[in-house]
Write an enzyme that holds these catalytic residues in place. Sequence first.
Site, mmCIF file in Angstrom:
data_model
loop_
_atom_site.group_PDB
_atom_site.id
_atom_site.type_symbol
_atom_site.label_atom_id
_atom_site.label_comp_id
_atom_site.label_asym_id
_atom_site.label_seq_id
_atom_site.Cartn_x
_atom_site.Cartn_y
_atom_site.Cartn_z
ATOM 1 N N ARG A 120 39.881 41.297 90.463
ATOM 2 C CA ARG A 120 40.750 40.136 89.778
ATOM 3 C C ARG A 120 39.757 38.317 89.313
ATOM 4 N NH1 ARG A 120 44.138 37.611 93.345
ATOM 5 N NH2 ARG A 120 44.103 38.797 94.091
ATOM 6 N N TYR B 157 52.869 30.213 67.109
ATOM 7 C CA TYR B 157 53.163 31.819 67.373
ATOM 8 C C TYR B 157 54.227 31.744 68.500
ATOM 9 C CZ TYR B 157 53.397 36.546 69.373
ATOM 10 O OH TYR B 157 53.010 37.062 70.290
ATOM 11 N N ASP C 57 44.268 27.137 69.013
ATOM 12 C CA ASP C 57 44.052 29.100 69.085
ATOM 13 C C ASP C 57 44.002 28.874 67.914
ATOM 14 O OD1 ASP C 57 45.485 31.180 68.372
ATOM 15 O OD2 ASP C 57 47.319 31.151 69.883
ATOM 16 N N LYS D 134 43.620 40.738 68.600
ATOM 17 C CA LYS D 134 43.784 41.218 66.985
ATOM 18 C C LYS D 134 42.057 40.939 66.453
ATOM 19 C CE LYS D 134 47.954 39.731 67.389
ATOM 20 N NZ LYS D 134 48.290 39.130 69.072
HETATM 21 C C1 LIG Z 1 48.735 33.284 66.895
HETATM 22 C C2 LIG Z 1 48.604 34.272 68.731
HETATM 23 N N1 LIG Z 1 48.105 33.461 69.429
HETATM 24 C C3 LIG Z 1 48.976 34.194 70.584
HETATM 25 C C4 LIG Z 1 48.960 35.493 70.844
HETATM 26 C C5 LIG Z 1 49.828 36.389 71.593
HETATM 27 O O1 LIG Z 1 48.447 36.766 72.364
HETATM 28 P P1 LIG Z 1 48.932 38.644 72.664
HETATM 29 O O2 LIG Z 1 50.344 39.120 72.310
HETATM 30 O O3 LIG Z 1 47.295 38.884 72.356
HETATM 31 O O4 LIG Z 1 49.679 38.464 74.543
HETATM 32 C C6 LIG Z 1 49.373 36.064 68.778
HETATM 33 C C7 LIG Z 1 50.670 37.084 69.148
HETATM 34 O O5 LIG Z 1 50.648 37.775 68.564
HETATM 35 C C8 LIG Z 1 49.134 35.125 68.225
HETATM 36 O O6 LIG Z 1 49.471 36.056 67.052
#
Ligand SMILES: Cc1ncc(COP(=O)(O)O)c(C=O)c1O
Length: 387
Positions: free
Chosen positions: A57, A110, A182, A207
């Site tokens: 962790r 998101y 992000d 992703k």
């Molecule tokens: C732009 C973006 N940020 C964050 C996330 C969240 O990521 P996770 O599903 O790995 O928690 C996503 C998920 O689709 C996303 O598309």
Amino acid sequence: MQQEGLDPETLAIHGDGPGEGSDVAPPVHVSSTFRAESAEDFDRIARETRPERFYTRYGNPTVARVERVVAGLEGCEAALLCASGMGAIATTMLSLLSAGDHVVAQRSHYMGTARLLAECLPRFGITHTLVDQEEVAAFEAAIRPETRLILLETPSNPVLAVTDLAAVSTLARAREILTLADNTFASPINQQPHALDVDLVVHSATKYLGGHSDLVAGIVCGAKSHLDAIWSTAIMLGASSNGFDAFLLLRGLRTLPLRVARQNATALALARFLEAHPQVVRVHYPGLESHPGHALAARQMSGFGGVLSFEHGGGAAGARTFVERLQLVTNAVSLGGVETLVAHVGSMWEDGGEAERHAAMTPGLVRLAVGLEHPDDLERDLAAALA
Ligand SMILES: Cc1ncc(COP(=O)(O)O)c(C=O)c1O
């Protein structure tokens, strides 16, 4: 290893250094805990910030290798791997913010990030203001004396709206406000927010970084001083990753530059095909000259990414039929994998008032996350489903 001047294609393969021992491929460190050689050693390691061999962790050698590669690709000093993209975003925000602080964020984020801002953080006394991300002046106007963070996502999920990273960072730095971007949709191959003065960069590593739809992870990158503080929160929240996911991620990262280059090219070709199709009202893709953020994207990105969205002419019903008719393209959420995925995103916020977040979020909105199949096969599949 001296990393300066190395191309991302080289960094993706050598950015973690040679590692220990003679293994060419990295070993998977599955151990949850690590033996100390002496009582003195135990005491020293237990007091370390970010130890690699104490307790998983707190840190793990395979996890640390991923962190070195992604920090290098983002041009940042340090990185922290988390259990998911949301784990990275939530941990970072909970580490940086306190009761009474205010966040400026975009209307188009998101959905998980939007919910974190709207449902979770207010319970801890953290408020926010949403702004039109295409207007730099709107960010400036929303800033209050208690604003501590500007949260960015560009191109944004799912309408691919583009934010001027350099302009927003400049106004934030002048006021000592932190910026967090992000970078999931662009990937570090197409865009490096830190080079445009954004303080912290976060990814859903699930992703593009992973790239094979077989792991869930998140990563945050930035200055070591920030990352040390975020790590300290992460170990309290239990947001850490593990050796298995880190191994898969490392394996995926080696081919990131090649995958992204191909996905950029296929997405642009399919965006042009869709834009010319009579069943399609509008295509959102920053690589198209018709996109309102095209000039800005061309300036701050070196490729336009593998995700596009479009408005089906038949509205919600048309979009549903289209998705059901596809043979090759898979109906599933997520993006950045080798297989092309489609999602009728218009149906995902029909009943939650979410449509007000961005005017382009219409009921017929479909998101296409382009994979690595041959572009001609994908175009044939789309054409047949639209016919
Ligand atoms: C732009 C973006 N940020 C964050 C996330 C969240 O990521 P996770 O599903 O790995 O928690 C996503 C998920 O689709 C996303 O598309």
